[in-house]
Design an enzyme around this catalytic site. Structure first.
Site, PDB file in Angstrom:
ATOM      1  N   SER A  69       0.831  -1.206   0.000  1.00  0.00           N
ATOM      2  CA  SER A  69       0.000   0.000   0.000  1.00  0.00           C
ATOM      3  C   SER A  69       0.864   1.254   0.000  1.00  0.00           C
ATOM      4  O   SER A  69       2.011   1.246   0.444  1.00  0.00           O
ATOM      5  CB  SER A  69      -0.906   0.024   1.231  1.00  0.00           C
ATOM      6  OG  SER A  69      -1.725  -1.116   1.282  1.00  0.00           O
TER       7      SER A  69
HETATM    8  N1  SAH Z   1      -0.836  -4.903   3.990  1.00  0.00           N
HETATM    9  C1  SAH Z   1      -0.106  -5.200   2.776  1.00  0.00           C
HETATM   10  C2  SAH Z   1      -0.913  -4.841   1.539  1.00  0.00           C
HETATM   11  C3  SAH Z   1      -0.924  -5.987   0.583  1.00  0.00           C
HETATM   12  S1  SAH Z   1      -2.130  -5.916  -0.700  1.00  0.00           S
HETATM   13  C4  SAH Z   1       1.260  -4.534   2.793  1.00  0.00           C
HETATM   14  O1  SAH Z   1       1.537  -3.774   3.712  1.00  0.00           O
HETATM   15  O2  SAH Z   1       2.071  -4.810   1.907  1.00  0.00           O
HETATM   16  C5  SAH Z   1      -3.418  -6.920  -0.020  1.00  0.00           C
HETATM   17  C6  SAH Z   1      -3.070  -8.364   0.256  1.00  0.00           C
HETATM   18  O3  SAH Z   1      -4.297  -9.004   0.657  1.00  0.00           O
HETATM   19  C7  SAH Z   1      -2.554  -9.160  -0.933  1.00  0.00           C
HETATM   20  O4  SAH Z   1      -1.287  -9.698  -0.617  1.00  0.00           O
HETATM   21  C8  SAH Z   1      -3.605 -10.255  -1.135  1.00  0.00           C
HETATM   22  O5  SAH Z   1      -3.055 -11.495  -1.549  1.00  0.00           O
HETATM   23  C9  SAH Z   1      -4.206 -10.352   0.254  1.00  0.00           C
HETATM   24  N2  SAH Z   1      -5.524 -10.956   0.328  1.00  0.00           N
HETATM   25  C10 SAH Z   1      -6.590 -10.773  -0.502  1.00  0.00           C
HETATM   26  N3  SAH Z   1      -7.625 -11.544  -0.100  1.00  0.00           N
HETATM   27  C11 SAH Z   1      -7.215 -12.213   1.019  1.00  0.00           C
HETATM   28  C12 SAH Z   1      -7.818 -13.180   1.881  1.00  0.00           C
HETATM   29  N4  SAH Z   1      -9.054 -13.621   1.700  1.00  0.00           N
HETATM   30  N5  SAH Z   1      -7.086 -13.647   2.926  1.00  0.00           N
HETATM   31  C13 SAH Z   1      -5.815 -13.229   3.145  1.00  0.00           C
HETATM   32  N6  SAH Z   1      -5.194 -12.354   2.347  1.00  0.00           N
HETATM   33  C14 SAH Z   1      -5.880 -11.843   1.293  1.00  0.00           C
END
Ligand code: SAH
Length: 218
Positions: A69
């Site tokens: 993000s």
């Molecule tokens: N908080 C992260 C942002 C990553 S983007 C950071 O600081 O880098 C969002 C993430 O949510 C992705 O890696 C995606 O694979 C994950 N995601 C989406 N649906 C999900 C689910 N049902 N359970 C766990 N992770 C999920």
């Protein structure tokens, strides 16, 4: 992704100070959140080819076609969470592990879940190498939360949801908050509070764009 080099420098620290000034100018005012963003090296969470962009206020690609993000978004969500030391926090969507590290730097006990095995593995190793012992990583479907570790004081979802999952609301303590971006293609940031009487109240904040919240393990 290659093995990370955990090298922080005066140069990186200077870039982080500038990033924090930018966040302040954009309206982030919680000093503890700003201090956490100033100490955690965001470049550790990126592929070395992108590390030079780590302190720009922008989202960047990580493995498995996901994104880390934007710093502003991390600061905004963290500020809405009003984290206190030793609180139990569930993060859904570990991704790079950066948001989890910020929550860890605030002294919370963090449980973070990711559906992609490669992202889970990589962030787990990185956070361990950074000695963030109060952050625990799990591989699973965050749509279901982590019932075995519930209830939580705070829950943060870092992927775009179509609606607020009931299972997450059930894992909140009374007085606890859930911060989640809801909507398609643009999301409203929602903060849902579980009141002492068990009812829920909802507040809405600005608009954001996240990668989708998907059901099931990848
Ligand atoms: N908080 C992260 C942002 C990553 S983007 C950071 O600081 O880098 C969002 C993430 O949510 C992705 O890696 C995606 O694979 C994950 N995601 C989406 N649906 C999900 C689910 N049902 N359970 C766990 N992770 C999920």
């Amino acid at each position: 992704m290659s093995m990370f080099k955990l090298e922080d420098s005066h140069w990186h620290k200077g870039l982080r100070k500038k990033m924090v000034e930018t966040l302040r100018r954009k309206g982030i005012s919680d000093e503890r959140v700003l201090a956490a963003m100033e100490v955690v090296p965001r470049h550790f969470f990126l592929d070395s080819a992108l590390a030079h962009l780590a302190y720009e206020d922008q989202a960047l690609p990580i493995e498995c076609e996901q994104t880390i993000s934007q710093p502003y978004t991390v600061a905004f969500q963290t500020q809405l969470l009003q984290v206190e030391k030793r609180q139990r926090i569930l993060e859904v969507g570990t991704g790079s592990g950066y948001q989890a590290a910020i929550l860890g730097a605030l002294g919370a006990r963090v449980f973070t879940v990711e559906r992609h095995k490669a992202l889970h593995q990589h962030s787990k190793e990185l956070l361990a190498a950074m000695k963030l012992r109060n952050v625990r990583c799990y591989w699973g479907d965050g749509y279901k939360g982590l019932p075995e570790f519930a209830p939580f004081d705070r829950i943060i979802v870092t992927a775009a949801a179509a609606e607020v999952p009931q299972s997450l609301l059930e894992q909140l303590k009374p007085g606890g908050f859930l911060v989640i971006p809801v909507g398609d293609p643009v999301q409203k940031m929602l903060r849902v509070t579980r009141e002492a009487d068990g009812s829920f109240t909802e507040e809405r904040f600005g608009s954001f764009r996240f990668v989708p919240f998907l059901k099931g393990k990848a």
